[in-house]
Enzyme design. Sequence first.
Site, PDB file in Angstrom:
ATOM      1  N   LYS A  66       0.805  -1.223   0.000  1.00  0.00           N
ATOM      2  CA  LYS A  66       0.000   0.000   0.000  1.00  0.00           C
ATOM      3  C   LYS A  66       0.842   1.280   0.000  1.00  0.00           C
ATOM      4  O   LYS A  66       0.416   2.304  -0.518  1.00  0.00           O
ATOM      5  CB  LYS A  66      -0.931   0.021   1.217  1.00  0.00           C
ATOM      6  CG  LYS A  66      -2.158  -0.855   1.035  1.00  0.00           C
ATOM      7  CD  LYS A  66      -3.123  -0.684   2.186  1.00  0.00           C
ATOM      8  CE  LYS A  66      -4.331  -1.572   1.963  1.00  0.00           C
ATOM      9  NZ  LYS A  66      -5.337  -1.457   3.005  1.00  0.00           N
ATOM     10  N   ASP A 103     -10.402   2.848   1.487  1.00  0.00           N
ATOM     11  CA  ASP A 103     -10.616   2.128   2.747  1.00  0.00           C
ATOM     12  C   ASP A 103     -11.433   2.964   3.728  1.00  0.00           C
ATOM     13  O   ASP A 103     -12.377   2.481   4.349  1.00  0.00           O
ATOM     14  CB  ASP A 103      -9.268   1.785   3.421  1.00  0.00           C
ATOM     15  CG  ASP A 103      -8.605   0.561   2.811  1.00  0.00           C
ATOM     16  OD1 ASP A 103      -9.314  -0.248   2.176  1.00  0.00           O
ATOM     17  OD2 ASP A 103      -7.379   0.416   2.956  1.00  0.00           O
TER      18      ASP A 103
HETATM   19  P1  NAP Z   1      -0.530  -1.756   9.164  1.00  0.00           P
HETATM   20  O1  NAP Z   1      -0.181  -0.561   8.327  1.00  0.00           O
HETATM   21  O2  NAP Z   1       0.414  -2.907   9.260  1.00  0.00           O
HETATM   22  O3  NAP Z   1      -0.801  -1.180  10.664  1.00  0.00           O
HETATM   23  C1  NAP Z   1      -1.131  -1.985  11.769  1.00  0.00           C
HETATM   24  C2  NAP Z   1      -0.372  -1.458  12.999  1.00  0.00           C
HETATM   25  O4  NAP Z   1      -0.832  -2.179  14.163  1.00  0.00           O
HETATM   26  C3  NAP Z   1       1.157  -1.688  12.912  1.00  0.00           C
HETATM   27  O5  NAP Z   1       1.828  -0.479  13.247  1.00  0.00           O
HETATM   28  C4  NAP Z   1       1.392  -2.792  13.954  1.00  0.00           C
HETATM   29  O6  NAP Z   1       2.669  -2.717  14.525  1.00  0.00           O
HETATM   30  C5  NAP Z   1       0.307  -2.468  14.973  1.00  0.00           C
HETATM   31  N1  NAP Z   1      -0.019  -3.554  15.886  1.00  0.00           N
HETATM   32  C6  NAP Z   1       0.027  -4.899  15.667  1.00  0.00           C
HETATM   33  N2  NAP Z   1      -0.390  -5.570  16.768  1.00  0.00           N
HETATM   34  C7  NAP Z   1      -0.717  -4.633  17.705  1.00  0.00           C
HETATM   35  C8  NAP Z   1      -1.202  -4.690  19.040  1.00  0.00           C
HETATM   36  N3  NAP Z   1      -1.433  -5.856  19.648  1.00  0.00           N
HETATM   37  N4  NAP Z   1      -1.442  -3.532  19.720  1.00  0.00           N
HETATM   38  C9  NAP Z   1      -1.189  -2.341  19.127  1.00  0.00           C
HETATM   39  N5  NAP Z   1      -0.705  -2.216  17.845  1.00  0.00           N
HETATM   40  C10 NAP Z   1      -0.482  -3.349  17.153  1.00  0.00           C
HETATM   41  O7  NAP Z   1      -1.926  -2.389   8.714  1.00  0.00           O
HETATM   42  P2  NAP Z   1      -3.186  -1.619   8.091  1.00  0.00           P
HETATM   43  O8  NAP Z   1      -3.109  -1.627   6.617  1.00  0.00           O
HETATM   44  O9  NAP Z   1      -3.356  -0.310   8.810  1.00  0.00           O
HETATM   45  O10 NAP Z   1      -4.351  -2.658   8.486  1.00  0.00           O
HETATM   46  C11 NAP Z   1      -4.698  -2.858   9.837  1.00  0.00           C
HETATM   47  C12 NAP Z   1      -5.786  -3.919   9.932  1.00  0.00           C
HETATM   48  O11 NAP Z   1      -6.959  -3.465   9.265  1.00  0.00           O
HETATM   49  C13 NAP Z   1      -5.425  -5.260   9.267  1.00  0.00           C
HETATM   50  O12 NAP Z   1      -5.949  -6.305  10.052  1.00  0.00           O
HETATM   51  C14 NAP Z   1      -6.131  -5.204   7.932  1.00  0.00           C
HETATM   52  O13 NAP Z   1      -6.468  -6.493   7.443  1.00  0.00           O
HETATM   53  C15 NAP Z   1      -7.384  -4.428   8.313  1.00  0.00           C
HETATM   54  N6  NAP Z   1      -7.991  -3.734   7.159  1.00  0.00           N
HETATM   55  C16 NAP Z   1      -9.270  -4.058   6.836  1.00  0.00           C
HETATM   56  C17 NAP Z   1      -9.888  -3.409   5.779  1.00  0.00           C
HETATM   57  C18 NAP Z   1     -11.315  -3.774   5.426  1.00  0.00           C
HETATM   58  O14 NAP Z   1     -11.767  -3.431   4.336  1.00  0.00           O
HETATM   59  N7  NAP Z   1     -12.038  -4.401   6.319  1.00  0.00           N
HETATM   60  C19 NAP Z   1      -9.198  -2.438   5.043  1.00  0.00           C
HETATM   61  C20 NAP Z   1      -7.883  -2.111   5.430  1.00  0.00           C
HETATM   62  C21 NAP Z   1      -7.281  -2.761   6.498  1.00  0.00           C
HETATM   63  P3  NAP Z   1       3.833  -3.669  13.890  1.00  0.00           P
HETATM   64  O15 NAP Z   1       3.938  -3.305  12.448  1.00  0.00           O
HETATM   65  O16 NAP Z   1       5.035  -3.322  14.697  1.00  0.00           O
HETATM   66  O17 NAP Z   1       3.358  -5.091  14.080  1.00  0.00           O
END
Ligand code: NAP
Length: 281
Positions: A66, A103
């Site tokens: 992304k 999103d």
């Molecule tokens: P991302 O950029 O990887 O951000 C997630 C963040 O959460 C990272 O900084 C990660 O740290 C942190 N994290 C992981 N475990 C944690 C915990 N236990 N407590 C606090 N922080 C924690 O991912 P993203 O793109 O923002 O997506 C996040 C989530 O949303 C994913 O599960 C994705 O599948 C979901 N999503 C869903 C949709 C939908 O349409 N439903 C759309 C977009 C995203 P580290 O990198 O250090 O692990």
Amino acid sequence: MRKRYGLLGHKIAYSLSPRMHNAAFKFLGIDASYEVFDIAPGGLEGFFKSLIREGIKGLNVTIPHKEGVLQFIDEQDRGTSFIGAVNTILVKEDGRIAGYNTDHIGFLKALTEDLRFSPAGNEIFFFGAGGAARGCSYLLISGGARNIFVTDIDTERTKKLVADLSTLGISKVCDVIEVPAEKKDLIKKYVSSADLIVNATPCGMKDSDPELFDYGILSKKQSVFDLIYTKNTPLVETARAKGLKAINGLSMLLYQGAESFKIWTGKEAPIAEMRKALGKR
Ligand code: NAP
């Protein structure tokens, strides 16, 4: 010639997007297909070089690309530049590549229509400060949220999001507050008083994942939105069992996909057909 669309990511065999978009193309009689492009991080440049030759007209983008695709984008709007992540690409007739982020649009629609939650005047607690949290929190502030709390195990990410949101100038009433991940007592305090709790981390996807906080403190007046869409996480299950309004990320996936579909085709997406294809719970 049949138009090609698809999902650009890596290790994404679980994705529901092909089902959803192929159902939409079929329903509207559009001669197009949606496939998965599984590209490892080192292969992005070669993939973009061959985009036009391969007849690819549009893409969704997911983990881990992304942010990496930004270097290949010729144009993007203000919201997308703030988020710093692209989930939709349109290859224009003149070959220019436009990047969008749908999103957060999907998030807002799911929040207001499915969860029936209005951000105005409310306090929201975010777990996660990544791409998804950036877009969603940006919209909540624009929607009149009172306070936004953010925590992430990546401290630098939390700090950057809080600083960026605070300097946006889109709200004089909303404070954006960083909650350090190790301060469990503070997390408990702010989660207890939040009107909405959002999980924007992958935590909860695996059965072995720990609780983000003690789910025992959830109370009936609160709402929960977990962005994970592959299952109902323990957070969603516990919240529902305790009588809270709680949704998973499936509606968000549906609505962000509908917005991408409109960008590619110029047509309203057939939401009911796409929902059926997802087998929406
Ligand atoms: P991302 O950029 O990887 O951000 C997630 C963040 O959460 C990272 O900084 C990660 O740290 C942190 N994290 C992981 N475990 C944690 C915990 N236990 N407590 C606090 N922080 C924690 O991912 P993203 O793109 O923002 O997506 C996040 C989530 O949303 C994913 O599960 C994705 O599948 C979901 N999503 C869903 C949709 C939908 O349409 N439903 C759309 C977009 C995203 P580290 O990198 O250090 O692990």
